[in-house]
Motif scaffolding. Structure first.
Motif, mmCIF file in Angstrom:
data_model
loop_
_atom_site.group_PDB
_atom_site.id
_atom_site.type_symbol
_atom_site.label_atom_id
_atom_site.label_comp_id
_atom_site.label_asym_id
_atom_site.label_seq_id
_atom_site.Cartn_x
_atom_site.Cartn_y
_atom_site.Cartn_z
ATOM 1 N N ASN A 196 0.867 -1.173 0.000
ATOM 2 C CA ASN A 196 0.000 0.000 0.000
ATOM 3 C C ASN A 196 0.905 1.225 0.000
ATOM 4 O O ASN A 196 1.556 1.538 0.993
ATOM 5 C CB ASN A 196 -0.901 -0.018 1.243
ATOM 6 N N ALA A 246 0.376 4.403 0.027
ATOM 7 C CA ALA A 246 0.072 5.458 0.995
ATOM 8 C C ALA A 246 0.546 5.085 2.391
ATOM 9 O O ALA A 246 0.953 5.943 3.185
ATOM 10 C CB ALA A 246 -1.431 5.747 1.001
ATOM 11 N N ASP A 273 -2.237 8.114 -8.465
ATOM 12 C CA ASP A 273 -3.434 8.392 -7.670
ATOM 13 C C ASP A 273 -3.582 9.888 -7.370
ATOM 14 O O ASP A 273 -4.402 10.281 -6.532
ATOM 15 C CB ASP A 273 -3.377 7.611 -6.351
ATOM 16 N N ASN A 311 -6.623 14.318 -1.150
ATOM 17 C CA ASN A 311 -7.127 13.011 -1.611
ATOM 18 C C ASN A 311 -7.623 12.210 -0.405
ATOM 19 O O ASN A 311 -6.888 11.962 0.543
ATOM 20 C CB ASN A 311 -6.016 12.250 -2.326
ATOM 21 N N GLN A 312 -8.895 11.816 -0.454
ATOM 22 C CA GLN A 312 -9.504 11.137 0.690
ATOM 23 C C GLN A 312 -8.889 9.772 0.972
ATOM 24 O O GLN A 312 -9.061 9.210 2.048
ATOM 25 C CB GLN A 312 -11.012 10.992 0.458
ATOM 26 N N HIS A 313 -8.191 9.220 -0.019
ATOM 27 C CA HIS A 313 -7.546 7.904 0.185
ATOM 28 C C HIS A 313 -6.132 8.040 0.732
ATOM 29 O O HIS A 313 -5.440 7.051 0.915
ATOM 30 C CB HIS A 313 -7.509 7.131 -1.142
ATOM 31 N N PHE A 314 -5.704 9.281 0.989
ATOM 32 C CA PHE A 314 -4.360 9.499 1.525
ATOM 33 C C PHE A 314 -4.452 9.792 3.021
ATOM 34 O O PHE A 314 -5.317 9.257 3.718
ATOM 35 C CB PHE A 314 -3.686 10.641 0.746
ATOM 36 N N ASP A 348 -5.076 11.743 6.611
ATOM 37 C CA ASP A 348 -5.979 12.711 7.214
ATOM 38 C C ASP A 348 -5.141 13.666 8.040
ATOM 39 O O ASP A 348 -4.641 13.315 9.112
ATOM 40 C CB ASP A 348 -7.009 12.002 8.092
#
Length: 940
Positions: free
Chosen positions: A809, A811, A890, A921-924, A926
């Protein structure tokens, strides 16, 4: 015939010592041994035991003290010599007829009369009966000579009986109850008696018993014991005018010499080595001469007369003697060094006088020879142009063979027999043998004490010996590794070379010598088997599988695998992990001396792997190895070779002999799967080279019971490996086929893929090795099927726990870096305050001066120090380039720029290379998780 007819012929008569009768049977009581003063008493006991179906035996000697029992030391009186010839299937001779034929052929070869022969039921017992009773001191050297001749002429009599003074053999006219139905025993042929002197002469026992019983004496006594006098030499010197005036008088006046004067000369002749000729030569010229009378007179003389005594009987003759005052006895004029017989072995004895080893001595090069009681001598011409000898070295020292050590070049294999320390053998490189200083140092190290002049003589002797051997035989190669060699036709264990023709001595090289010392067969094989069988109990399956590595390691190379690791783990002591390693080692040698420890250096471990080659390598308590070191070790083991290195003084690579194909059996307190996971992002390569499982505490044995059982390994070891390797060499093709079939079965049952080839191969080798060992009777009672079932279950569980790596993964790589460097993170808005136009204050400041990460909540940008991220990825073996490429796809990774990470703070730092990431990016990541939960006014 009566049962005592044989005893009357082969044992001393009544009145000297005790007869010993032995009865054996399987039913209790199994053995009955009794002593008797008379044959009548013995007959009563024999008849009593025969009625109870005992196999009846008698001791071949009579004994001094019935309380001391049937021991060699107590055996005292003898009236025969004997051999025991085994006949039957799997015996040296298939039938009695063949055994009798071999016995007759042997007697003809050495010109012995045919013996009394007894049919023992299956085999043959033969006795040469004597005309007189002799003691053990006279009997033993002749019996040893008879044993030696049997071996020399390949007459396969049982060597444990021929020279064993406490032997028992089967009584004739009884039954052999070992056979079903019982077979009768009987005298087949009865021979005439032979005198002790005749059998000594026929067997060629040319030396006095005191020499044969030679135990290493101090140098002066040993040198003197080699001296003998020859009357012929004295006569020659006398005729030349530099001998004895008294003997000159006899030569000139033999016909008229009176008896006292003649007797004085006879005393000299009688104590010379050629006395049988000499005593008659000094007597036959007298008119009263008779051979019988001369023999009788000579036998009555107690010793050679001194010069003083001879002058008393024949005064005036010693006047003008050139030797007067220099010698005390004319016999000294004939002194020479007696040479040992060419085929006579050197016998080494223990403190009790028992022979513990017999050494064959090679022929010495001319003009050197071995003294009859040891020592090295060289023939020279004396001052009278006669033959003489000088001592080169007072103890036995000689070259056995020529060898080649790959690291030290050609060597001579030296054997040295010392007076109190027994026998020493060592390699002497020719580079040292040809240099006086190096030779002195090497020989001195091994116990040869000599001054400068004597060392020069020893050097010349060893060089001559080595040159002679170069003409006689090829140089033998000294092995640098154990295990398979010569295209898998031979197998090396310590100093033993196993081939299709048998087990031979293989001198250890400089590489293998220290370990070979610990690979001797020690103690009792049966005792070791009993200890090993402990692991056959239910609940000991994990222990048994680890132990099977002893048999599995030599098979690994035949699956084209270079190495694998089995790690036994448990966080507590007392589970028996280390004992499994010792049990494995004991198959091949010492249970502990062959074991490596975690504190041994990495180079030491690699070197040991190279030496052991195809034998198992054990490493105890590797827990303390770092993850990095273990990772390196795991890869090294699986690659099967050490590092390639450059030559010291040349621009070329050294030849790399540090190669292997084996299984390393280790123990630890913690899992290396976990250590490797902490070290690397994806340690799958190491995982697959490591077969790791728990050794749990069982209730099979208490600690006290385990200590008693397994401490026996220190006294009984090294037997199984020789038997096992002998089978492998003779049946390699079928063994390879078997291990492949077992691997195929395991792969199908567990579902192994090529990813698990190391697990598959290691498991197959251990199971196959155990099956072979069971068939050979090494571990005859083991339930291999039970261990196999446990193994399949364990391997299935391991496949679930150690999953194949998934795509990283991308990220998470950045997230893990951020978590590890929270204290080096700055959170600050990037834009100026809209109301004041000033730089905003930090929301979170770094706790340390090192600043690696900058988060800007308002711009949704993340900046990471490029150098430190690269270092982090290299440490955990993460492909950063691949990760950035994925994040770029991404729309998370943006670019690499120069950025002052401390902008907006009091910290003064220059701009550095940074990677820029988009936090929108919401998948990265917070970003909120890095900002303390403050009220809105504070944050704005």
């Amino acid at each position: 015939m009566a049962t005592t007819d044989l005893l009357k012929g082969v044992l001393p008569p009544e009145g000297t010592g005790y007869y010993c009768i032995l009865g054996l049977r399987e039913a209790s009581p199994g053995a009955v041994q009794t002593f008797h003063k008379t044959l009548q008493e013995a007959t009563v006991e024999i008849d009593r035991l025969l009625k109870q179906n005992y196999d009846m035996y008698f001791a071949c000697a009579k004994y001094d003290d019935e309380k001391e029992g049937r021991t060699q030391k107590n055996s005292a009186y003898f009236k025969s010599f004997w051999v025991d010839v085994d006949c039957g299937l799997s015996k040296p001779y298939a039938t009695q007829a063949l055994g009798l034929e071999a016995l007759s052929e042997f007697c003809n070869k050495i010109r012995l009369p045919l013996p009394t022969v007894v049919n023992s039921g299956r085999g043959i017992h033969a006795y040469w009966k004597l005309t007189e009773t002799i003691d053990r001191d006279k009997w033993l050297p002749v019996a040893k000579r008879l044993k030696y001749l049997c071996e020399e002429h390949k007459f396969e009599a049982d060597p444990s009986r021929t020279s064993e003074s406490a032997s028992v053999l089967r009584l004739s006219e009884t039954f052999n109850f070992k056979q079903d139905p019982p077979l009768p025993t009987a005298i087949l042929a009865n021979s005439k008696e032979i005198s002790y002197d005749d059998i000594v002469k026929k067997l060629g026992v040319l030396i006095a018993p005191s020499h044969i019983k030679r135990s290493f004496n101090d140098s002066s006594r040993a040198a003197k014991s080699n001296q003998q006098s020859r009357f012929k030499t004295i006569m020659i010197k006398t005729l030349k005018g530099n001998g004895c005036n008294q003997i000159k008088d006899l030569i000139e006046n033999q016909a008229t010499l009176d008896e006292p004067k003649w007797r004085a000369i006879l005393s000299i002749a009688a104590y010379c080595v050629d006395r049988d000729v000499a005593i008659h030569a000094v007597s036959e010229g007298h008119e009263g001469y008779s051979p019988e009378n001369t023999e009788a007179k000579a036998n009555d003389i107690k010793g050679p007369y001194t010069c003083e005594k001879m002058d008393y009987y024949n005064p005036g003759k010693c006047e003008g003697c050139i030797h007067k005052g220099k010698i005390s006895n004319p016999i000294q004029l004939g002194v020479e060094i007696a040479e040992a017989p060419k085929d006579e072995p050197i016998l080494e004895r223990d403190d009790g006088g028992e022979v513990v080893e017999s050494y064959k001595v090679p022929e010495f090069p001319f003009p050197y020879f071995r003294g009859k009681n040891g020592g090295v001598y060289m023939q020279v011409k004396d001052e009278d142009d006669g033959e003489g000898a000088v001592n080169i070295y007072e103890h036995d020292l000689y070259v056995v063979k020529m060898l080649n050590d790959p690291k030290r070049g050609d060597c001579t294999w030296i054997r040295l027999h010392l007076p109190k320390d027994g026998t020493r053998e060592f390699a002497l490189p020719l580079t040292e043998a040809l240099t006086p200083e190096k030779l002195r140092d090497r020989l001195g190290f091994h116990g040869v004490i000599a001054g400068k002049k004597q060392m020069v003589a020893i050097m010349a002797y060893l060089i001559k010996f080595s040159k002679e051997l170069q003409h006689k035989a090829k140089v033998e190669k000294m092995r640098t590794q154990f295990g398979w060699t010569d295209s898998d036709t031979k197998f090396i264990i310590g100093d033993k070379e196993i081939s299709a023709t048998g087990v031979t001595y293989s001198p250890p090289s400089s590489s293998t010598g220290s370990l070979a010392l610990h690979m001797e067969q020690t103690g009792e094989y049966a005792e070791w088997k009993a200890i090993a069988n402990t692991y056959n109990k239910p609940g000991f399956e994990p222990h048994a599988f680890g132990f099977f590595t002893a048999f599995g390691a030599p098979l690994l190379k035949h699956l084209n695998l270079n190495g694998a690791i089995i790690n036994l783990i448990n966080s507590t002591s007392g589970t028996g992990k280390s004992t499994v390693l010792k049990m494995c080692n004991s198959v091949w040698g010492h249970p502990e001396e062959l074991m490596l420890q975690w504190k041994d250096t990495q180079n030491t471990m690699i070197h040991r792997l190279g030496i052991m080659n195809n034998l198992p390598v054990t490493i105890d308590e590797i827990t303390k190895l770092s993850g990095d070191n273990f990772s390196d070790l795991a890869y090294s083991i699986s690659q099967g070779r050490g590092k390639n290195r450059m030559m010291q003084h040349d621009n070329a690579e050294r030849k790399n002999d540090t190669k292997w194909s084996t299984i390393a059996l280790c123990s630890s307190n913690a899992s290396f799967y976990e250590k490797l996971a902490a070290l690397k992002s994806t340690p799958d390569g190491e995982y697959m080279r490591l077969l790791e499982y728990h050794i749990d505490i069982t209730e099979n044995l208490t600690k006290e019971e385990a200590d008693v059982i397994f401490n026996g390994l220190y006294n009984h070891y090294g037997h199984a490996g020789v038997e096992y390797a002998t089978y492998l060499v003779a049946n390699l093709e079928s063994v390879i086929d078997t291990v492949m079939q077992v691997q195929k079965k395991l792969d199908a049952e567990i579902g192994f893929t090529s990813r698990e080839r190391f697990w598959s191969g290691t498991a197959a080798c251990n199971i196959t090795g155990a099956l072979i060992a069971k068939d050979l009777g090494i571990i005859p009672e083991f339930n291999i099927a039970r261990v196999y079932r446990w193994l399949v279950k364990e391997l299935k569980k391991m496949r679930i726990e150690v999953k194949a790596p998934t795509q990283t993964n991308q990220a998470s790589v950045i997230g893990e870096f951020m978590n590890e460097h929270r204290a080096s993170t700055l959170v600050i808005n990037g834009e100026a305050d809209a109301r004041s136009g000033m730089e905003q204050l930090p929301i979170v400041e770094p706790k340390f001066n090192e600043l690696l990460v900058r988060i800007e909540p308002d711009t949704k940008l993340l900046f990471i120090n490029a150098k430190h991220l690269r270092t982090y990825c290299a440490k955990y073996q993460i492909d950063l380039k691949h990760a950035l490429k994925g994040l770029e796809a991404d729309k998370i990774y943006m670019k690499q720029i120069k950025k002052r990470l401390s902008k907006g703070t009091k910290l003064q730092s220059p701009a550095v290379d940074v990677y820029v990431f988009n936090l929108d990016n919401q998948h990265f990541l917070d970003a909120e998780q890095y900002i303390p939960q403050l009220d809105a006014d504070t944050r704005n």
